[in-house]
Design a protein around this motif. Structure first.
Motif, PDB file in Angstrom:
ATOM      1  N   TYR A 123       0.685  -1.252   0.000  1.00 14.90           N
ATOM      2  CA  TYR A 123       0.004  -0.075   0.025  1.00 14.90           C
ATOM      3  C   TYR A 123       0.929   1.336   0.119  1.00 14.90           C
ATOM      4  CZ  TYR A 123      -4.499  -2.395   0.479  1.00 14.90           C
ATOM      5  OH  TYR A 123      -5.711  -2.859   0.428  1.00 14.90           O
ATOM      6  N   ASP A 124       2.163   1.070   0.608  1.00 16.44           N
ATOM      7  CA  ASP A 124       2.707   2.449   0.712  1.00 16.44           C
ATOM      8  C   ASP A 124       3.437   2.684  -0.506  1.00 16.44           C
ATOM      9  OD1 ASP A 124       2.409   2.953   3.571  1.00 16.44           O
ATOM     10  OD2 ASP A 124       4.268   1.643   4.158  1.00 16.44           O
ATOM     11  N   LEU A 127       0.567   3.912  -2.859  1.00 21.63           N
ATOM     12  CA  LEU A 127       0.084   5.027  -2.559  1.00 21.63           C
ATOM     13  C   LEU A 127       0.984   6.116  -3.191  1.00 21.63           C
ATOM     14  CD1 LEU A 127      -1.637   4.650   0.835  1.00 21.63           C
ATOM     15  CD2 LEU A 127      -2.750   5.388  -1.272  1.00 21.63           C
ATOM     16  N   GLU A 131       0.334   8.913  -5.797  1.00 19.83           N
ATOM     17  CA  GLU A 131       0.460  10.471  -5.500  1.00 19.83           C
ATOM     18  C   GLU A 131       1.375  11.042  -6.231  1.00 19.83           C
ATOM     19  OE1 GLU A 131       1.578   9.813  -1.352  1.00 19.83           O
ATOM     20  OE2 GLU A 131      -0.490   9.760  -0.697  1.00 19.83           O
ATOM     21  N   ARG A 155      -5.561   4.293   1.251  1.00 19.48           N
ATOM     22  CA  ARG A 155      -5.165   4.877   2.435  1.00 19.48           C
ATOM     23  C   ARG A 155      -5.845   4.359   3.612  1.00 19.48           C
ATOM     24  NH1 ARG A 155      -5.370  10.869  -0.118  1.00 19.48           N
ATOM     25  NH2 ARG A 155      -3.104  10.950  -0.682  1.00 19.48           N
ATOM     26  N   ARG A 158      -4.955   0.558   4.391  1.00 24.29           N
ATOM     27  CA  ARG A 158      -3.531   0.792   4.900  1.00 24.29           C
ATOM     28  C   ARG A 158      -3.681   1.220   6.344  1.00 24.29           C
ATOM     29  NH1 ARG A 158      -0.070   3.505   7.342  1.00 24.29           N
ATOM     30  NH2 ARG A 158       2.306   3.201   7.002  1.00 24.29           N
ATOM     31  N   ASN A 159      -4.396   2.099   6.712  1.00 23.46           N
ATOM     32  CA  ASN A 159      -4.525   2.606   8.061  1.00 23.46           C
ATOM     33  C   ASN A 159      -5.096   1.287   9.002  1.00 23.46           C
ATOM     34  OD1 ASN A 159      -3.447   4.943   7.016  1.00 23.46           O
ATOM     35  ND2 ASN A 159      -5.296   6.101   7.042  1.00 23.46           N
TER      36      ASN A 159
END
Length: 181
Positions: A123-124, A127, A131, A155, A158-159
């Motif tokens: 995910y990081d 993203l 972005e 996001r 992921r969170n």
């Protein structure tokens, strides 16, 4: 959404080969929205060409068959617009990752931790790539909207993983010495 409509959508953005259409669903702007396989794309393009909804030109390539580059026709654009007026089917969420986590109680904690950490890392990275594309000012409003929605969903996922990882490891994972029994 049927593959013919998916192909018309990609071609509405510009001419493309079957390979380039496939790439749109693997790593392009539609990668997080839909899937289309070569086994579905090429027959769909043949039907679209036979129906006059796309046309193509053949470009010679060295030591390879000619490359067909498809473009949408006015009739194809009208067919795409007509298809966009049909109500969408319900979204389907398919995830090998979630299937594995569903059975977390059968896996050792170390494996679960590795799996979740790898997905957080994915995910990081995803993203970060998304972005980088936020300079979408020249793109149509719908593309910008869907891009923003994709960012929000990724996001949130992921969170959630970060916030609840330790709860799952504590409550579901079996000790390593009993996992293989």
């Amino acid at each position: 959404m049927d593959t013919q409509t998916l192909c018309l959508g990609v071609l509405n953005r510009g001419a493309a080969s079957g390979y380039e259409i496939k790439k749109s669903f693997e790593e392009g702007p539609l990668a997080h929205i839909h899937e289309a396989s070569f086994g579905a794309i090429y027959p769909a393009l043949s039907r679209l060409a036979a129906d006059g909804l796309v046309e193509y030109c053949e470009l010679p390539q060295d030591k390879r068959p000619d490359k067909k580059v498809y473009s949408i026709t006015s009739a194809g654009r009208r067919a795409l617009e007509k298809a966009l007026h049909h109500p969408p089917a319900a979204d389907k969420f398919r995830s090998d990752f979630c299937f594995i986590l569903f059975f977390a109680h059968l896996l050792p904690a170390e494996e679960l931790a590795r799996l979740i950490d790898a997905r957080i890392h994915w995910y990081d990275e995803t993203l970060a790539r998304m972005e980088e594309c936020e300079e979408l000012g020249e793109h149509p409003a719908g593309e910008r909207f869907v891009h923003g929605l994709g960012l929000a969903v990724y996001r949130a996922a992921r969170n959630y993983l970060c916030d609840h990882r330790d709860d799952l490891l504590r409550d579901a994972a079996v000790p390593a010495d009993t996992a293989a029994e």
